[in-house]
Motif scaffolding. Structure first.
Motif, PDB file in Angstrom:
ATOM      1  N   UNK A  72     -54.216   5.367  -2.940  1.00 25.00           N
ATOM      2  CA  UNK A  72     -54.769   6.723  -2.827  1.00 25.00           C
ATOM      3  C   UNK A  72     -53.765   7.779  -2.374  1.00 25.00           C
ATOM      4  N   UNK A  73     -52.490   7.451  -2.299  1.00 24.87           N
ATOM      5  CA  UNK A  73     -51.511   8.455  -1.870  1.00 24.87           C
ATOM      6  C   UNK A  73     -51.353   9.569  -2.904  1.00 24.87           C
ATOM      7  N   UNK A  74     -51.591   9.271  -4.184  1.00 22.59           N
ATOM      8  CA  UNK A  74     -51.476  10.303  -5.204  1.00 22.59           C
ATOM      9  C   UNK A  74     -52.537  11.388  -5.043  1.00 22.59           C
ATOM     10  N   UNK A  75     -53.616  11.082  -4.340  1.00 21.37           N
ATOM     11  CA  UNK A  75     -54.674  12.071  -4.125  1.00 21.37           C
ATOM     12  C   UNK A  75     -54.190  13.226  -3.263  1.00 21.37           C
ATOM     13  N   UNK A  76     -53.154  12.987  -2.468  1.00 19.10           N
ATOM     14  CA  UNK A  76     -52.625  14.037  -1.595  1.00 19.10           C
ATOM     15  C   UNK A  76     -51.241  14.508  -2.045  1.00 19.10           C
ATOM     16  N   UNK A  77     -50.830  14.076  -3.236  1.00 22.31           N
ATOM     17  CA  UNK A  77     -49.544  14.488  -3.762  1.00 22.31           C
ATOM     18  C   UNK A  77     -48.380  13.658  -3.257  1.00 22.31           C
ATOM     19  N   UNK A  78     -48.662  12.591  -2.525  1.00 17.94           N
ATOM     20  CA  UNK A  78     -47.615  11.693  -2.043  1.00 17.94           C
ATOM     21  C   UNK A  78     -47.428  10.533  -3.014  1.00 17.94           C
ATOM     22  N   UNK A  79     -46.419   9.743  -2.736  1.00 17.28           N
ATOM     23  CA  UNK A  79     -46.198   8.513  -3.474  1.00 17.28           C
ATOM     24  C   UNK A  79     -45.727   7.467  -2.476  1.00 17.28           C
ATOM     25  N   UNK A  80     -46.696   6.856  -1.812  1.00 21.62           N
ATOM     26  CA  UNK A  80     -46.385   5.878  -0.774  1.00 21.62           C
ATOM     27  C   UNK A  80     -46.199   4.508  -1.407  1.00 21.62           C
ATOM     28  N   UNK A  81     -45.017   3.934  -1.189  1.00 20.41           N
ATOM     29  CA  UNK A  81     -44.682   2.609  -1.706  1.00 20.41           C
ATOM     30  C   UNK A  81     -44.250   1.724  -0.547  1.00 20.41           C
ATOM     31  N   UNK A  82     -45.041   0.742  -0.242  1.00 22.02           N
ATOM     32  CA  UNK A  82     -44.676  -0.190   0.811  1.00 22.02           C
ATOM     33  C   UNK A  82     -43.654  -1.187   0.310  1.00 22.02           C
ATOM     34  N   UNK A  83     -42.676  -1.488   1.142  1.00 20.56           N
ATOM     35  CA  UNK A  83     -41.645  -2.460   0.785  1.00 20.56           C
ATOM     36  C   UNK A  83     -41.591  -3.536   1.859  1.00 20.56           C
ATOM     37  N   UNK A  84     -42.664  -4.307   1.940  1.00 16.82           N
ATOM     38  CA  UNK A  84     -42.740  -5.350   2.953  1.00 16.82           C
ATOM     39  C   UNK A  84     -43.688  -6.459   2.481  1.00 16.82           C
ATOM     40  N   UNK A  85     -43.445  -7.646   2.962  1.00 16.87           N
ATOM     41  CA  UNK A  85     -44.299  -8.789   2.660  1.00 16.87           C
ATOM     42  C   UNK A  85     -45.413  -8.890   3.698  1.00 16.87           C
ATOM     43  N   UNK A  86     -46.510  -9.524   3.321  1.00 18.68           N
ATOM     44  CA  UNK A  86     -47.624  -9.672   4.246  1.00 18.68           C
ATOM     45  C   UNK A  86     -48.066 -11.124   4.369  1.00 18.68           C
ATOM     46  N   UNK A  87     -48.692 -11.411   5.493  1.00 20.21           N
ATOM     47  CA  UNK A  87     -49.318 -12.702   5.746  1.00 20.21           C
ATOM     48  C   UNK A  87     -50.821 -12.521   5.613  1.00 20.21           C
ATOM     49  N   UNK A  88     -51.487 -13.438   4.941  1.00 26.13           N
ATOM     50  CA  UNK A  88     -52.912 -13.300   4.673  1.00 26.13           C
ATOM     51  C   UNK A  88     -53.743 -13.317   5.952  1.00 26.13           C
ATOM     52  N   UNK A  89     -54.605 -12.317   6.070  1.00 24.49           N
ATOM     53  CA  UNK A  89     -55.599 -12.270   7.144  1.00 24.49           C
ATOM     54  C   UNK A  89     -56.944 -12.566   6.492  1.00 24.49           C
ATOM     55  N   UNK A  90     -57.311 -13.834   6.466  1.00 25.26           N
ATOM     56  CA  UNK A  90     -58.501 -14.287   5.756  1.00 25.26           C
ATOM     57  C   UNK A  90     -59.750 -14.177   6.629  1.00 25.26           C
ATOM     58  N   UNK A  91     -60.879 -14.008   5.983  1.00 26.76           N
ATOM     59  CA  UNK A  91     -62.154 -13.899   6.683  1.00 26.76           C
ATOM     60  C   UNK A  91     -62.412 -15.136   7.546  1.00 26.76           C
ATOM     61  N   UNK A  92     -62.768 -14.904   8.800  1.00 28.71           N
ATOM     62  CA  UNK A  92     -63.091 -15.999   9.709  1.00 28.71           C
ATOM     63  C   UNK A  92     -61.902 -16.621  10.401  1.00 28.71           C
ATOM     64  N   UNK A  93     -60.703 -16.228  10.006  1.00 23.38           N
ATOM     65  CA  UNK A  93     -59.504 -16.804  10.622  1.00 23.38           C
ATOM     66  C   UNK A  93     -59.264 -16.200  12.001  1.00 23.38           C
ATOM     67  N   UNK A  94     -58.581 -16.961  12.835  1.00 24.41           N
ATOM     68  CA  UNK A  94     -58.087 -16.449  14.108  1.00 24.41           C
ATOM     69  C   UNK A  94     -56.576 -16.362  14.009  1.00 24.41           C
ATOM     70  N   UNK A  95     -56.054 -15.173  14.167  1.00 21.30           N
ATOM     71  CA  UNK A  95     -54.613 -14.966  14.111  1.00 21.30           C
ATOM     72  C   UNK A  95     -54.042 -15.195  15.506  1.00 21.30           C
ATOM     73  N   UNK A  96     -53.311 -16.284  15.660  1.00 25.32           N
ATOM     74  CA  UNK A  96     -52.662 -16.588  16.936  1.00 25.32           C
ATOM     75  C   UNK A  96     -51.238 -16.062  16.874  1.00 25.32           C
ATOM     76  N   UNK A  97     -51.048 -14.883  17.405  1.00 23.40           N
ATOM     77  CA  UNK A  97     -49.754 -14.197  17.349  1.00 23.40           C
ATOM     78  C   UNK A  97     -49.263 -14.017  18.775  1.00 23.40           C
ATOM     79  N   UNK A  98     -48.208 -14.767  19.123  1.00 23.21           N
ATOM     80  CA  UNK A  98     -47.697 -14.739  20.499  1.00 23.21           C
ATOM     81  C   UNK A  98     -48.833 -15.081  21.448  1.00 23.21           C
ATOM     82  N   UNK A  99     -49.180 -14.157  22.353  1.00 22.85           N
ATOM     83  CA  UNK A  99     -50.255 -14.414  23.312  1.00 22.85           C
ATOM     84  C   UNK A  99     -51.595 -13.851  22.862  1.00 22.85           C
TER      85      UNK A  99
END
Length: 216
Positions: free
Chosen positions: A98-125
């Motif tokens: 939806x960035x084009x709706x405001x005249x922007x062009x947002x392009x993410x350049x990063x990988x992601x880890x899946x956050x699945x339904x019902x999962x508990x993300x144990x990240x550090x503490x």
């Protein structure tokens, strides 16, 4: 504790609320990162040993715009980014995010880890529960931190309202089923929405018309 950043400090960029979760002096998590302000980077560097992860409630541009810049400011440090897999395509597609709706062009350049339904993300503490709540986008989620009495709702639930369901990646037919997932959660939870002021879940159950209609 939760530090709240409401928008970019110059006020020019339409941005989602950004939240920093963690005890001062330890590690932190960032929830949504649509802002490009140096204030966020400076705050994290000053108050935390490290950033242990970025949690994205969904991948619209105003929630992901600042991720690239933030990661570049911490070279050599592996900071995982969590996102529901149904929204991965939005990261690199300005039309879908939806960035084009405001005249922007947002392009993410990063990988992601899946956050699945019902999962508990144990990240550090941190132990963060993932609640998949599609309708604003197919991959919209809420993040529940019981240790911090916090529910990060993104654009699923606002104070007195909910997110849009008329965008290119929306699924309006899933509004009811998604909101029903929030009803069993305890009333004392503080609601940290993607936009607008904070609330608590008990108040939303009593006054938010979208939840009131479900409770009857």
């Amino acid at each position: 504790m939760v530090k709240v950043f409401l928008n970019s400090d110059d006020g020019k960029d339409f941005s989602a609320n950004t939240y920093v979760l963690g005890k001062i002096g330890g590690s932190c998590l960032i929830i949504d990162l649509g802002m490009k302000s140096d204030a966020l980077f400076d705050y994290v560097k000053k108050h935390y040993e490290r950033c242990s992860g970025i949690l994205l409630t969904h991948a619209h541009f105003d929630h992901i715009r600042g991720v690239n810049a933030f990661l570049k400011r911490f070279p050599g440090k592996s900071i995982p980014v969590y996102l529901h897999p149904a929204d991965k395509a939005l990261i690199s597609d300005p039309v879908q995010n939806a960035s084009t709706m405001t005249g922007e062009k947002v392009l993410g350049n990063f990988e992601t880890i899946d956050a699945e339904d019902g999962a508990t993300l144990d990240v550090k503490d941190f132990h963060i529960q993932v609640i998949h709540t599609p309708f604003h986008t197919k991959g919209s989620v809420c993040y529940l931190s019981n240790d911090d009495n916090a529910l990060f709702t993104g654009d699923t639930l606002f104070k007195g309202s909910i997110g849009r369901s008329d965008l290119i990646v929306s699924q309006p037919e899933k509004i009811e089923s998604s909101l029903r997932k929030l009803l069993p959660l305890r009333d004392t939870l503080v609601v940290y929405p993607g936009h607008g002021p904070l609330s608590n879940l008990g108040a939303e159950k009593k006054t938010n018309p979208y939840l009131v209609n479900l409770i009857g």
